[in-house]
Design a protein around this motif. Structure first.
Motif, short mmCIF file in Angstrom:
data_model
loop_
_atom_site.label_atom_id
_atom_site.label_comp_id
_atom_site.label_asym_id
_atom_site.label_seq_id
_atom_site.Cartn_x
_atom_site.Cartn_y
_atom_site.Cartn_z
N MET A 87 61.53 65.76 27.45
CA MET A 87 62.87 65.31 27.82
C MET A 87 63.87 65.68 26.73
SD MET A 87 64.14 63.28 30.43
CE MET A 87 65.39 64.54 30.70
N ALA A 88 63.46 65.53 25.47
CA ALA A 88 64.34 65.87 24.35
C ALA A 88 64.73 67.34 24.37
CB ALA A 88 63.66 65.52 23.03
N GLU A 89 63.77 68.20 24.67
CA GLU A 89 64.06 69.64 24.70
C GLU A 89 64.96 70.00 25.87
OE1 GLU A 89 63.37 71.87 22.45
OE2 GLU A 89 62.21 70.50 21.19
N LEU A 90 64.73 69.39 27.03
CA LEU A 90 65.55 69.68 28.21
C LEU A 90 67.00 69.22 27.99
CD1 LEU A 90 63.16 68.72 31.17
CD2 LEU A 90 63.77 71.01 30.39
N GLU A 91 67.16 68.02 27.44
CA GLU A 91 68.52 67.53 27.23
C GLU A 91 69.22 68.33 26.13
OE1 GLU A 91 69.68 63.60 27.45
OE2 GLU A 91 68.33 63.07 29.09
N ALA A 92 68.46 68.80 25.15
CA ALA A 92 69.06 69.65 24.12
C ALA A 92 69.61 70.93 24.74
CB ALA A 92 68.01 69.98 23.05
N MET A 93 68.88 71.49 25.69
CA MET A 93 69.34 72.68 26.38
C MET A 93 70.62 72.38 27.17
SD MET A 93 67.22 75.16 29.01
CE MET A 93 65.86 75.22 27.85
N CYS A 94 70.67 71.19 27.81
CA CYS A 94 71.89 70.80 28.53
C CYS A 94 73.08 70.74 27.58
CB CYS A 94 71.69 69.44 29.19
SG CYS A 94 70.67 69.46 30.67
N GLY A 95 72.87 70.14 26.42
CA GLY A 95 73.95 70.01 25.45
C GLY A 95 74.45 71.36 24.97
N ARG A 96 73.51 72.27 24.73
CA ARG A 96 73.87 73.61 24.26
C ARG A 96 74.71 74.35 25.30
NH1 ARG A 96 69.11 75.09 23.43
NH2 ARG A 96 68.93 74.48 21.25
N ALA A 98 76.35 72.92 27.88
CA ALA A 98 77.57 72.18 28.17
C ALA A 98 78.67 72.52 27.16
CB ALA A 98 77.30 70.68 28.16
N ALA A 99 78.29 72.75 25.91
CA ALA A 99 79.27 73.09 24.88
C ALA A 99 79.98 74.40 25.21
CB ALA A 99 78.59 73.18 23.52
N ARG A 100 79.31 75.28 25.96
CA ARG A 100 79.92 76.57 26.33
C ARG A 100 80.60 76.52 27.69
NH1 ARG A 100 74.70 79.19 25.30
NH2 ARG A 100 74.84 80.05 27.41
N ARG A 101 80.10 75.68 28.59
CA ARG A 101 80.51 75.75 29.99
C ARG A 101 81.33 74.57 30.50
NH1 ARG A 101 74.67 77.76 32.52
NH2 ARG A 101 74.56 79.76 31.40
N ASP A 106 84.40 68.01 33.85
CA ASP A 106 83.16 67.60 33.20
C ASP A 106 83.45 66.70 32.00
OD1 ASP A 106 81.59 69.16 34.92
OD2 ASP A 106 81.75 70.93 33.61
N GLN A 107 84.42 67.11 31.20
CA GLN A 107 84.77 66.35 30.01
C GLN A 107 85.26 64.95 30.38
OE1 GLN A 107 87.35 68.31 27.21
NE2 GLN A 107 87.83 66.43 26.10
N HIS A 108 86.07 64.87 31.43
CA HIS A 108 86.58 63.58 31.89
C HIS A 108 85.43 62.68 32.34
CE1 HIS A 108 89.25 60.62 33.71
NE2 HIS A 108 88.50 60.68 34.80
N TYR A 141 74.15 66.57 32.16
CA TYR A 141 73.39 67.57 32.92
C TYR A 141 74.34 68.43 33.75
CZ TYR A 141 69.58 64.16 32.10
OH TYR A 141 68.68 63.28 31.55
N ALA A 142 75.27 67.76 34.45
CA ALA A 142 76.20 68.48 35.33
C ALA A 142 77.03 69.49 34.55
CB ALA A 142 77.10 67.50 36.06
N ALA A 143 77.38 69.14 33.31
CA ALA A 143 78.22 70.02 32.49
C ALA A 143 77.50 71.28 32.05
CB ALA A 143 78.74 69.26 31.26
N SER A 144 76.16 71.32 32.19
CA SER A 144 75.41 72.52 31.83
C SER A 144 75.61 73.63 32.86
CB SER A 144 73.92 72.20 31.71
OG SER A 144 73.32 72.02 33.00
N HIS A 145 75.96 73.24 34.10
CA HIS A 145 76.16 74.18 35.20
C HIS A 145 74.95 75.11 35.39
CE1 HIS A 145 80.34 73.10 36.07
NE2 HIS A 145 80.43 72.86 34.77
#
Length: 218
Positions: A87-96, A98-101, A106-108, A141-145
């Motif tokens: 779970m930690a690795e998957l959410e880390a990928m989402c964060g990475r 999301a920071a680009r996309r 999403d921010q709101h 998660y949604a912000a990762s697109h």
């Protein structure tokens, strides 16, 4: 504007109660869960009980047996820790990602969920905080697109939901969880994907450690 408390369907509330009893060892592995007995205990019809059990079976916490009672599944502490690691690795990928996309919408959504977590924490309501925390992570998660990643995160989140909710009862965890969310949010909105990923890894792994702390006191 932060929404009010999240209303729960009867089956969802039953799922949470049974989920917590499994996580805390009140319902032990192999124990049968009879629909009729549960309906009598909770003073409801069998329909919401059946719905709750189906949700728990999907999460892997119970096993449905044809023409027999459902039984509590065997989930070892090692297995739980392994799920938190993934779970930690998957959410880390989402964060990475999301920071680009991340979009303005999403921010709101992420900020609104973050503020709702703060309000639940100030009320010292771990159940409400858990639900708002779910919204925060879902917004992440949604912000990762990335549709496939979102599905995988949601599937695994269902598997660890009982333990993620339980660890919020550890002293000061809601406060520190919200502080960690603040750091994650700031890293994402400033476009620092690597920092967001590392913060999320630490955030999820801490959940696993906190769960171990809680179990040791039960």
């Amino acid at each position: 504007m932060v929404k009010g408390p999240i209303p729960l369907r009867r089956s969802e509330r039953l799922r949470e109660i049974i989920e917590e009893r499994i996580a805390t060892g009140i319902y032990l592995p192999g124990m049968p869960l009879d629909e009729t007995e549960l309906a009598t205990e909770f003073k409801v019809s069998r329909t919401p009980v059946r719905e709750a059990l189906m949700q728990l079976a999907f999460s892997g916490l119970i096993v449905m047996q044809p023409r027999r009672s459902a039984v509590v599944a065997e989930v070892s502490p090692q297995r739980i820790c392994e799920m938190f690691e993934v779970m930690a690795e998957l959410e880390a990928m989402c964060g990475r990602l999301a920071a680009r996309r991340m979009t303005d919408a999403d921010q709101h959504a992420l900020l609104e969920a973050h503020q709702a977590c703060k309000e639940a924490g100030e009320k010292n309501d771990p159940d409400e905080y858990y639900r708002r925390n779910e919204e925060f992570h879902s917004a992440l998660y949604a912000a990762s697109h990335n549709g496939f990643l979102i599905d995988e995160c949601k599937n695994l989140k269902r598997r660890v939901s009982a333990y993620r909710r339980l660890q919020l009862r550890v002293r000061d965890r809601m406060r520190t969880s919200h502080e960690e969310h603040t750091e994650v949010y700031m890293a994402i909105v400033t476009g620092d994907g690597e920092l967001a990923a590392n913060l999320l890894k630490d955030h999820i792994i801490v959940q696993g450690e906190r769960f171990a702390d809680l179990i040791s006191t039960l």
